[in-house]
Design a protein around this motif. Structure first.
Motif, PDB file in Angstrom:
ATOM      1  N   THR A 133       0.900  -1.215  -0.141  1.00  0.00           N
ATOM      2  CA  THR A 133      -0.064  -0.103   0.086  1.00  0.00           C
ATOM      3  C   THR A 133       1.010   1.130   0.141  1.00  0.00           C
ATOM      4  O   THR A 133       2.135   1.243   0.279  1.00  0.00           O
ATOM      5  CB  THR A 133      -0.857  -0.048   1.123  1.00  0.00           C
ATOM      6  OG1 THR A 133      -0.325   0.423   2.423  1.00  0.00           O
ATOM      7  CG2 THR A 133      -1.752  -1.293   1.239  1.00  0.00           C
ATOM      8  N   ASP A 134       0.408   2.544  -0.319  1.00  0.00           N
ATOM      9  CA  ASP A 134       0.977   3.709  -0.183  1.00  0.00           C
ATOM     10  C   ASP A 134       0.743   4.402   1.240  1.00  0.00           C
ATOM     11  O   ASP A 134       1.427   5.258   1.343  1.00  0.00           O
ATOM     12  CB  ASP A 134       0.230   4.488  -1.124  1.00  0.00           C
ATOM     13  CG  ASP A 134       0.286   4.396  -2.494  1.00  0.00           C
ATOM     14  OD1 ASP A 134       1.504   3.430  -2.721  1.00  0.00           O
ATOM     15  OD2 ASP A 134      -0.533   4.280  -3.372  1.00  0.00           O
ATOM     16  N   TYR A 135       0.286   3.605   2.289  1.00  0.00           N
ATOM     17  CA  TYR A 135       0.126   4.063   3.622  1.00  0.00           C
ATOM     18  C   TYR A 135       1.353   3.766   4.298  1.00  0.00           C
ATOM     19  O   TYR A 135       2.049   2.890   4.037  1.00  0.00           O
ATOM     20  CB  TYR A 135      -1.008   3.266   4.264  1.00  0.00           C
ATOM     21  CG  TYR A 135      -2.322   3.502   3.850  1.00  0.00           C
ATOM     22  CD1 TYR A 135      -2.581   5.014   3.814  1.00  0.00           C
ATOM     23  CD2 TYR A 135      -3.126   2.722   3.300  1.00  0.00           C
ATOM     24  CE1 TYR A 135      -4.320   5.242   3.356  1.00  0.00           C
ATOM     25  CE2 TYR A 135      -4.427   3.122   2.724  1.00  0.00           C
ATOM     26  CZ  TYR A 135      -4.828   4.290   2.897  1.00  0.00           C
ATOM     27  OH  TYR A 135      -5.971   4.559   2.295  1.00  0.00           O
ATOM     28  N   HIS A 136       1.803   4.633   5.397  1.00  0.00           N
ATOM     29  CA  HIS A 136       2.793   4.276   6.429  1.00  0.00           C
ATOM     30  C   HIS A 136       1.993   3.663   7.584  1.00  0.00           C
ATOM     31  O   HIS A 136       1.047   4.502   8.031  1.00  0.00           O
ATOM     32  CB  HIS A 136       3.659   5.530   6.822  1.00  0.00           C
ATOM     33  CG  HIS A 136       4.716   5.205   7.368  1.00  0.00           C
ATOM     34  ND1 HIS A 136       4.812   5.459   8.910  1.00  0.00           N
ATOM     35  CD2 HIS A 136       6.153   4.928   7.277  1.00  0.00           C
ATOM     36  CE1 HIS A 136       5.938   5.228   9.185  1.00  0.00           C
ATOM     37  NE2 HIS A 136       6.605   4.696   8.270  1.00  0.00           N
ATOM     38  N   PHE A 137       2.276   2.706   8.078  1.00  0.00           N
ATOM     39  CA  PHE A 137       1.486   2.264   9.105  1.00  0.00           C
ATOM     40  C   PHE A 137       1.596   2.889  10.294  1.00  0.00           C
ATOM     41  O   PHE A 137       0.267   3.127  10.913  1.00  0.00           O
ATOM     42  CB  PHE A 137       2.273   0.616   9.503  1.00  0.00           C
ATOM     43  CG  PHE A 137       1.415  -0.013  10.448  1.00  0.00           C
ATOM     44  CD1 PHE A 137       0.126  -0.859   9.794  1.00  0.00           C
ATOM     45  CD2 PHE A 137       1.561  -0.435  11.823  1.00  0.00           C
ATOM     46  CE1 PHE A 137      -0.568  -1.455  10.795  1.00  0.00           C
ATOM     47  CE2 PHE A 137       0.869  -1.079  12.550  1.00  0.00           C
ATOM     48  CZ  PHE A 137      -0.114  -1.652  11.947  1.00  0.00           C
ATOM     49  N   VAL A 138       2.455   3.442  10.918  1.00  0.00           N
ATOM     50  CA  VAL A 138       2.455   4.358  12.099  1.00  0.00           C
ATOM     51  C   VAL A 138       1.932   5.469  11.848  1.00  0.00           C
ATOM     52  O   VAL A 138       1.014   6.109  12.784  1.00  0.00           O
ATOM     53  CB  VAL A 138       4.122   4.314  12.670  1.00  0.00           C
ATOM     54  CG1 VAL A 138       3.869   5.399  14.051  1.00  0.00           C
ATOM     55  CG2 VAL A 138       4.550   2.906  13.041  1.00  0.00           C
TER      56      VAL A 138
END
Length: 90
Positions: free
Chosen positions: A29-34
């Protein structure tokens, strides 16, 4: 009876589910988990991410089950069931 091996398996299952979720978000994904945790939660995909992340726990369960480490496998199975209930209620 709850032994050290069952507790070890439970903690290992939770850690592997978290690590699998992190790897899924990081790689696919393009998200950053934190940083984007609230955004993932807002869009309602957190349960899907946790479910896909728990595949590492399933692999560990099968590994310990085939190596006849039933107590550790039981702990991992308990962690998967706990994550299932939490995800279902959330």
């Amino acid at each position: 009876m709850i032994t050290k091996e069952v507790v070890f398996g439970f903690i290992l299952g939770l850690i592997l589910a978290f690590a699998g979720s992190y790897l899924y978000v990081f790689l696919f994904t393009d998200y950053h988990f934190v940083r984007d945790f609230a955004l993932i939660q807002h869009y309602g995909i957190l349960s899907k991410v946790v479910t896909l992340g728990s595949m590492l726990s399933v692999a560990a369960f099968l590994l310990f089950f085939y190596r006849k480490k039933d107590s550790i496998a039981r702990g991992i199975l308990f962690s998967i069931i706990t994550l299932l209930i939490i995800t279902f209620l959330y």
